[in-house]
Design a protein around this motif. Structure first.
Motif, PDB file in Angstrom:
ATOM      1  N   VAL A 147       3.125   9.633 -25.732  1.00  0.00           N
ATOM      2  CA  VAL A 147       2.389   9.919 -26.975  1.00  0.00           C
ATOM      3  C   VAL A 147       3.178  11.000 -27.713  1.00  0.00           C
ATOM      4  CG1 VAL A 147       0.194  10.673 -27.962  1.00  0.00           C
ATOM      5  CG2 VAL A 147       0.231   9.356 -25.827  1.00  0.00           C
ATOM      6  N   ARG A 148       3.795  10.614 -28.810  1.00  0.00           N
ATOM      7  CA  ARG A 148       4.676  11.530 -29.537  1.00  0.00           C
ATOM      8  C   ARG A 148       3.891  12.241 -30.629  1.00  0.00           C
ATOM      9  NH1 ARG A 148       8.513   7.078 -28.721  1.00  0.00           N
ATOM     10  NH2 ARG A 148       7.980   6.239 -30.758  1.00  0.00           N
TER      11      ARG A 148
ATOM     12  N   GLU B 281      15.960  10.346 -32.726  1.00  0.00           N
ATOM     13  CA  GLU B 281      16.498   8.985 -32.559  1.00  0.00           C
ATOM     14  C   GLU B 281      16.496   8.583 -31.090  1.00  0.00           C
ATOM     15  OE1 GLU B 281      19.525   9.048 -36.450  1.00  0.00           O
ATOM     16  OE2 GLU B 281      20.305   9.289 -34.392  1.00  0.00           O
ATOM     17  N   LYS B 282      16.835   9.547 -30.224  1.00  0.00           N
ATOM     18  CA  LYS B 282      16.857   9.261 -28.774  1.00  0.00           C
ATOM     19  C   LYS B 282      15.445   8.949 -28.263  1.00  0.00           C
ATOM     20  CE  LYS B 282      18.639  11.190 -24.401  1.00  0.00           C
ATOM     21  NZ  LYS B 282      17.572  11.906 -23.645  1.00  0.00           N
ATOM     22  N   ALA B 283      14.496   9.762 -28.737  1.00  0.00           N
ATOM     23  CA  ALA B 283      13.096   9.552 -28.297  1.00  0.00           C
ATOM     24  C   ALA B 283      12.564   8.223 -28.821  1.00  0.00           C
ATOM     25  CB  ALA B 283      12.226  10.701 -28.800  1.00  0.00           C
ATOM     26  N   TYR B 284      12.989   7.874 -30.047  1.00  0.00           N
ATOM     27  CA  TYR B 284      12.485   6.642 -30.684  1.00  0.00           C
ATOM     28  C   TYR B 284      13.194   5.411 -30.140  1.00  0.00           C
ATOM     29  CZ  TYR B 284      11.114   3.600 -34.611  1.00  0.00           C
ATOM     30  OH  TYR B 284      10.615   2.568 -35.393  1.00  0.00           O
ATOM     31  N   GLY B 285      14.464   5.609 -29.725  1.00  0.00           N
ATOM     32  CA  GLY B 285      15.240   4.500 -29.185  1.00  0.00           C
ATOM     33  C   GLY B 285      15.991   3.710 -30.233  1.00  0.00           C
ATOM     34  N   SER B 286      16.090   4.279 -31.429  1.00  0.00           N
ATOM     35  CA  SER B 286      16.839   3.603 -32.486  1.00  0.00           C
ATOM     36  C   SER B 286      17.207   4.625 -33.564  1.00  0.00           C
ATOM     37  CB  SER B 286      15.998   2.480 -33.107  1.00  0.00           C
ATOM     38  OG  SER B 286      16.633   1.959 -34.266  1.00  0.00           O
ATOM     39  N   THR B 287      18.227   4.292 -34.356  1.00  0.00           N
ATOM     40  CA  THR B 287      18.589   5.183 -35.481  1.00  0.00           C
ATOM     41  C   THR B 287      17.949   4.685 -36.778  1.00  0.00           C
ATOM     42  OG1 THR B 287      20.560   3.846 -35.913  1.00  0.00           O
ATOM     43  CG2 THR B 287      20.833   5.755 -34.425  1.00  0.00           C
TER      44      THR B 287
ATOM     45  N   LEU C  68       7.361   6.333 -35.407  1.00  0.00           N
ATOM     46  CA  LEU C  68       8.085   7.383 -34.669  1.00  0.00           C
ATOM     47  C   LEU C  68       7.082   8.317 -33.989  1.00  0.00           C
ATOM     48  CD1 LEU C  68      10.566   9.192 -34.053  1.00  0.00           C
ATOM     49  CD2 LEU C  68      10.431  10.019 -36.410  1.00  0.00           C
ATOM     50  N   PHE C  69       5.981   8.624 -34.693  1.00  0.00           N
ATOM     51  CA  PHE C  69       4.995   9.560 -34.141  1.00  0.00           C
ATOM     52  C   PHE C  69       3.630   8.902 -34.004  1.00  0.00           C
ATOM     53  CE2 PHE C  69       7.723  13.126 -34.259  1.00  0.00           C
ATOM     54  CZ  PHE C  69       8.419  13.141 -35.447  1.00  0.00           C
ATOM     55  N   ASP C  70       2.931   9.249 -32.954  1.00  0.00           N
ATOM     56  CA  ASP C  70       1.530   8.809 -32.827  1.00  0.00           C
ATOM     57  C   ASP C  70       0.637   9.699 -33.695  1.00  0.00           C
ATOM     58  OD1 ASP C  70       1.466   6.714 -30.521  1.00  0.00           O
ATOM     59  OD2 ASP C  70       2.849   8.299 -29.875  1.00  0.00           O
ATOM     60  N   ILE C  71       0.949  10.989 -33.714  1.00  0.00           N
ATOM     61  CA  ILE C  71       0.222  11.927 -34.578  1.00  0.00           C
ATOM     62  C   ILE C  71       1.234  12.875 -35.221  1.00  0.00           C
ATOM     63  CG2 ILE C  71      -1.484  13.777 -34.754  1.00  0.00           C
ATOM     64  CD1 ILE C  71      -2.835  12.771 -32.243  1.00  0.00           C
ATOM     65  N   VAL C  72       1.116  13.060 -36.533  1.00  0.00           N
ATOM     66  CA  VAL C  72       1.821  14.143 -37.215  1.00  0.00           C
ATOM     67  C   VAL C  72       0.748  15.103 -37.720  1.00  0.00           C
ATOM     68  CG1 VAL C  72       3.285  14.842 -39.156  1.00  0.00           C
ATOM     69  CG2 VAL C  72       3.772  12.706 -37.922  1.00  0.00           C
ATOM     70  N   MET C  73       0.783  16.317 -37.230  1.00  0.00           N
ATOM     71  CA  MET C  73      -0.150  17.347 -37.714  1.00  0.00           C
ATOM     72  C   MET C  73       0.521  18.071 -38.873  1.00  0.00           C
ATOM     73  SD  MET C  73      -1.396  19.156 -34.205  1.00  0.00           S
ATOM     74  CE  MET C  73      -1.710  20.649 -35.148  1.00  0.00           C
ATOM     75  N   LEU C  74      -0.250  18.322 -39.927  1.00  0.00           N
ATOM     76  CA  LEU C  74       0.297  19.016 -41.091  1.00  0.00           C
ATOM     77  C   LEU C  74      -0.656  20.115 -41.540  1.00  0.00           C
ATOM     78  CD1 LEU C  74       1.609  16.001 -43.240  1.00  0.00           C
ATOM     79  CD2 LEU C  74       2.995  17.631 -41.927  1.00  0.00           C
ATOM     80  N   GLY C  75      -0.093  21.158 -42.122  1.00  0.00           N
ATOM     81  CA  GLY C  75      -0.906  22.194 -42.760  1.00  0.00           C
ATOM     82  C   GLY C  75      -0.742  22.062 -44.269  1.00  0.00           C
TER      83      GLY C  75
ATOM     84  N   SER D 138       4.348   7.048 -38.893  1.00  0.00           N
ATOM     85  CA  SER D 138       3.309   7.670 -38.058  1.00  0.00           C
ATOM     86  C   SER D 138       2.106   6.742 -37.968  1.00  0.00           C
ATOM     87  CB  SER D 138       2.868   8.992 -38.701  1.00  0.00           C
ATOM     88  OG  SER D 138       2.577   8.804 -40.083  1.00  0.00           O
ATOM     89  N   ALA D 139       1.455   6.798 -36.823  1.00  0.00           N
ATOM     90  CA  ALA D 139       0.199   6.038 -36.687  1.00  0.00           C
ATOM     91  C   ALA D 139      -0.942   6.818 -37.330  1.00  0.00           C
ATOM     92  CB  ALA D 139      -0.091   5.790 -35.206  1.00  0.00           C
TER      93      ALA D 139
END
Ligand SMILES: O=C(O)[C@H](O)[C@@H](O)[C@H](O)[C@H](O)COP(=O)(O)O
Length: 246
Positions: free
Chosen positions: A39-40, A128-134, A142-149, A196-197
């Motif tokens: 879970v990224r 890219e390494k975590a995602y497995g592609s460039t 790429l992300f399951d959750i992106v938290m933003l302020g 992002s999801a």
């Protein structure tokens, strides 16, 4: 499905503690519901997430998360030495990451030990390494959750008004040198955040009333207003930031 800010869901909660608790429950549910793979999560910076980190570090909360499946990234970072008081990673590490059983190789601070430009490129390689592609693929975020302020000038992550990074369409990580901030910044770009999801804005405090109102209208004249997600967007705000009686 691509969501823009005009179609973001909004939850107004009593106070900042309730916002942090709601985000904690959402993170716990996301880890439980994701059947396979890591879970990224991209953490936001600044002061708002500190309450969330403290809540997640509580034993009764931490024990609900299989931290071995969580991979931590950052939405942005101040370009300061590791451990600096202004470092977003130093804050997350002190308040949360040092207190839960997340494998060290699943915590990815943004590097800040060369030039900001070089460090941004290095972090792109980490992603890219975590995602497995460039190349970012629609339907495989790429992300399951992106938290933003949300900044009082309408910035989010380190996407500050007037910065060239706002026009970046290819790189996933870039730099910003806002005149209003004491340090250069590294930041995820719009394309990376869009992959992002779920994007969750955490917005608390009455000083955010004007910008939260503009964000909810999808005001593209402020950087946060231009955020999109290929998944969903949720704004968790307290009554103070929403300009509502608590
Ligand atoms: O590194 C940072 O500062 C953040 O990523 C930034 O985008 C922050 O989320 C907003 O400035 C809100 O900051 P506060 O939570 O401190 O109000």
């Amino acid at each position: 499905m691509t969501t823009d800010m005009r179609h973001a869901a909004v939850e107004v909660l009593k106070d900042s503690e309730a916002v942090a608790m709601e985000m904690a429950k959402l993170l716990i549910a996301t880890v439980k519901e994701k059947r396979e793979g890591k879970v990224r999560i991209a953490l936001s910076g600044g002061s708002t997430p500190k309450q969330l980190f403290a809540i997640l570090a509580r034993p009764e909360m931490a024990q609900q998360v299989d931290w071995s499946r969580v991979e931590i990234f950052y939405g942005d970072e101040r370009h300061v030495p590791e451990g600096h008081a202004d470092s977003n990673h130093a804050s997350a590490r002190t308040l949360l990451l040092s207190k839960v059983s997340i494998p060290a190789d699943q915590i990815h601070p943004m590097p800040t030990d060369t030039t900001a430009k070089e460090d941004a490129a290095r972090y792109q390689s980490v992603l890219e390494k975590a995602y497995g592609s460039t190349t970012l693929e629609a339907g495989r975020p790429l992300f399951d959750i992106v938290m933003l302020g949300l900044g009082t000038d309408g910035h989010t992550a380190s996407l500050f008004p007037g910065e060239p990074v706002l026009e970046e369409k290819k790189a996933w990580v870039s730099v910003a040198a806002p005149s209003t901030a004491p340090h250069e910044r590294l930041t995820l770009t719009y394309p990376a955040i869009a992959s992002s999801a779920l994007v969750v804005f955490l917005v608390t405090g009455e000083n955010k009333v004007p910008m939260l109102a503009r964000l909810r209208q999808g005001d593209g004249s402020i950087p946060s207003g231009r955020i999109v997600s290929e998944g969903k967007i949720l704004i968790l705000a307290d009554s103070a930031a929403a300009g509502e009686p608590s």
